[in-house]
Design a protein around this motif. Structure first.
Motif, PDB file in Angstrom:
ATOM      1  N   LEU A  95      22.183 -76.969  53.058  1.00  0.00           N
ATOM      2  CA  LEU A  95      21.377 -77.503  51.970  1.00  0.00           C
ATOM      3  C   LEU A  95      19.927 -77.074  52.129  1.00  0.00           C
ATOM      4  O   LEU A  95      19.266 -76.713  51.148  1.00  0.00           O
ATOM      5  CB  LEU A  95      21.468 -79.033  51.935  1.00  0.00           C
ATOM      6  N   GLY A  96      19.431 -77.106  53.358  1.00  0.00           N
ATOM      7  CA  GLY A  96      18.052 -76.716  53.612  1.00  0.00           C
ATOM      8  C   GLY A  96      17.783 -75.278  53.210  1.00  0.00           C
ATOM      9  O   GLY A  96      16.772 -74.970  52.577  1.00  0.00           O
TER      10      GLY A  96
ATOM     11  N   SER B 198      15.215 -71.567  49.337  1.00  0.00           N
ATOM     12  CA  SER B 198      15.287 -70.315  48.583  1.00  0.00           C
ATOM     13  C   SER B 198      14.856 -70.480  47.135  1.00  0.00           C
ATOM     14  O   SER B 198      14.628 -69.480  46.440  1.00  0.00           O
ATOM     15  CB  SER B 198      16.719 -69.766  48.627  1.00  0.00           C
ATOM     16  N   LEU B 199      14.724 -71.727  46.667  1.00  0.00           N
ATOM     17  CA  LEU B 199      14.300 -71.975  45.285  1.00  0.00           C
ATOM     18  C   LEU B 199      12.775 -71.993  45.240  1.00  0.00           C
ATOM     19  O   LEU B 199      12.139 -73.000  44.936  1.00  0.00           O
ATOM     20  CB  LEU B 199      14.876 -73.300  44.783  1.00  0.00           C
ATOM     21  N   THR B 200      12.176 -70.865  45.518  1.00  0.00           N
ATOM     22  CA  THR B 200      10.733 -70.790  45.759  1.00  0.00           C
ATOM     23  C   THR B 200       9.879 -71.112  44.535  1.00  0.00           C
ATOM     24  O   THR B 200       8.682 -71.372  44.678  1.00  0.00           O
ATOM     25  CB  THR B 200      10.351 -69.404  46.295  1.00  0.00           C
ATOM     26  N   TYR B 201      10.467 -71.077  43.336  1.00  0.00           N
ATOM     27  CA  TYR B 201       9.698 -71.392  42.129  1.00  0.00           C
ATOM     28  C   TYR B 201      10.084 -72.756  41.549  1.00  0.00           C
ATOM     29  O   TYR B 201       9.813 -73.030  40.380  1.00  0.00           O
ATOM     30  CB  TYR B 201       9.890 -70.297  41.076  1.00  0.00           C
ATOM     31  N   LEU B 202      10.667 -73.602  42.390  1.00  0.00           N
ATOM     32  CA  LEU B 202      11.074 -74.934  41.952  1.00  0.00           C
ATOM     33  C   LEU B 202       9.853 -75.771  41.574  1.00  0.00           C
ATOM     34  O   LEU B 202       8.861 -75.821  42.297  1.00  0.00           O
ATOM     35  CB  LEU B 202      11.843 -75.627  43.083  1.00  0.00           C
ATOM     36  N   LEU B 203       9.935 -76.427  40.406  1.00  0.00           N
ATOM     37  CA  LEU B 203       8.828 -77.247  39.912  1.00  0.00           C
ATOM     38  C   LEU B 203       9.069 -78.738  40.118  1.00  0.00           C
ATOM     39  O   LEU B 203       8.112 -79.500  40.285  1.00  0.00           O
ATOM     40  CB  LEU B 203       8.604 -76.970  38.424  1.00  0.00           C
TER      41      LEU B 203
ATOM     42  N   LEU C 142      13.759 -81.590  55.167  1.00  0.00           N
ATOM     43  CA  LEU C 142      12.610 -81.622  54.266  1.00  0.00           C
ATOM     44  C   LEU C 142      11.371 -81.000  54.909  1.00  0.00           C
ATOM     45  O   LEU C 142      10.593 -80.314  54.233  1.00  0.00           O
ATOM     46  CB  LEU C 142      12.322 -83.055  53.835  1.00  0.00           C
ATOM     47  N   ARG C 143      11.171 -81.225  56.194  1.00  0.00           N
ATOM     48  CA  ARG C 143      10.003 -80.650  56.861  1.00  0.00           C
ATOM     49  C   ARG C 143      10.092 -79.131  56.927  1.00  0.00           C
ATOM     50  O   ARG C 143       9.073 -78.437  56.977  1.00  0.00           O
ATOM     51  CB  ARG C 143       9.847 -81.258  58.252  1.00  0.00           C
TER      52      ARG C 143
END
Length: 228
Positions: free
Chosen positions: A110-111, A116-121, A137-138
């Motif tokens: 999951l991490g 990898s979703l570098t453009y996540l808003l 998360l860290r």
């Protein structure tokens, strides 16, 4: 353009958004649905639906859809095994992700998927059960530099250090929900002071003294809505 889906409803080829809530159907029904998505499908919201599995989600590879908004909130039968594979193809354009009220008891990468979703808003993990939540998360936040809306409500495992990494990494935060994060203390407030663009903050049921909250509110932040 949108559709509220009920079991075995036909999928319109030019559909752009799909919203399903509380439908209990078979994995085969979901599989047929995913495989028929057209190129215009940008929003997929499937919430609290039994029968949705990793195998059925995998059928999106047979479609032309590249969603930018994705929600599997409350779909407790998915495990995320298929996500890394889909990231290489149909999930690469996701900008808004909601995995609230899901269960991730084992590390199915999951991490790596989130990082990898570098453009996540926007990211919603509220009340999800995440294996090694604090560590994931860290590691993830330093890769999500464009995050503006984050919901971590109910994640009792996260600590002040998680907030420190979040604030230092995500400079565009405007909305942050930390309600019922009992592992947080007043130390988190010293990090949140750095969020100059923060407009909404939820700190209800956190282990933070009222006097600390009052001092925090006196800072020159752009907070329009604060719950505590």
């Amino acid at each position: 353009e949108g559709l509220n889906f009920f079991a075995d409803s036909p999928i319109v080829p030019n559909l752009t958004s799909l919203s399903i809530r509380g439908v209990n159907t078979t994995a085969d029904s979901f599989s047929r649905m995913f495989s028929n998505f057209g190129a215009g499908m940008h929003t997929i919201e499937i919430r609290s639906c039994l029968g949705l599995t990793d195998e059925s989600i995998g059928n999106i590879t047979k479609s032309s859809a590249y969603p930018t908004r994705l929600s599997f909130s409350g779909c407790t039968e998915i495990k995320g095994v298929i996500f890394p594979k889909l990231l290489e193809s149909h999930f690469s354009k996701i900008r808004h992700l909601d995995l609230s009220f899901t269960k991730w008891d084992k590390d199915y990468k999951l991490g790596k998927f989130l990082s990898s979703l570098t453009y996540l808003l926007s990211l919603n993990l509220s009340y999800s059960r995440v294996f090694n939540c604090e560590g994931i998360l860290r590691d993830v936040f330093p890769n999500l530099l464009w995050l503006g809306d984050v919901d971590l409500g109910g994640l009792k495992e996260i600590t002040d250090e998680t907030i420190s990494v979040l604030v230092q990494s995500c400079k565009h935060l405007t909305r942050l929900r930390l309600n019922n994060c009992s592992g947080l203390t007043g130390k988190s407030l010293s990090y949140l002071k750095l969020c100059k663009n923060l407009s909404t903050l939820d700190l209800r049921f956190c282990d933070i003294e009222p006097s600390q909250i009052e001092r925090f509110k006196s800072n020159e932040l752009c907070l329009e809505n604060m719950l505590w």
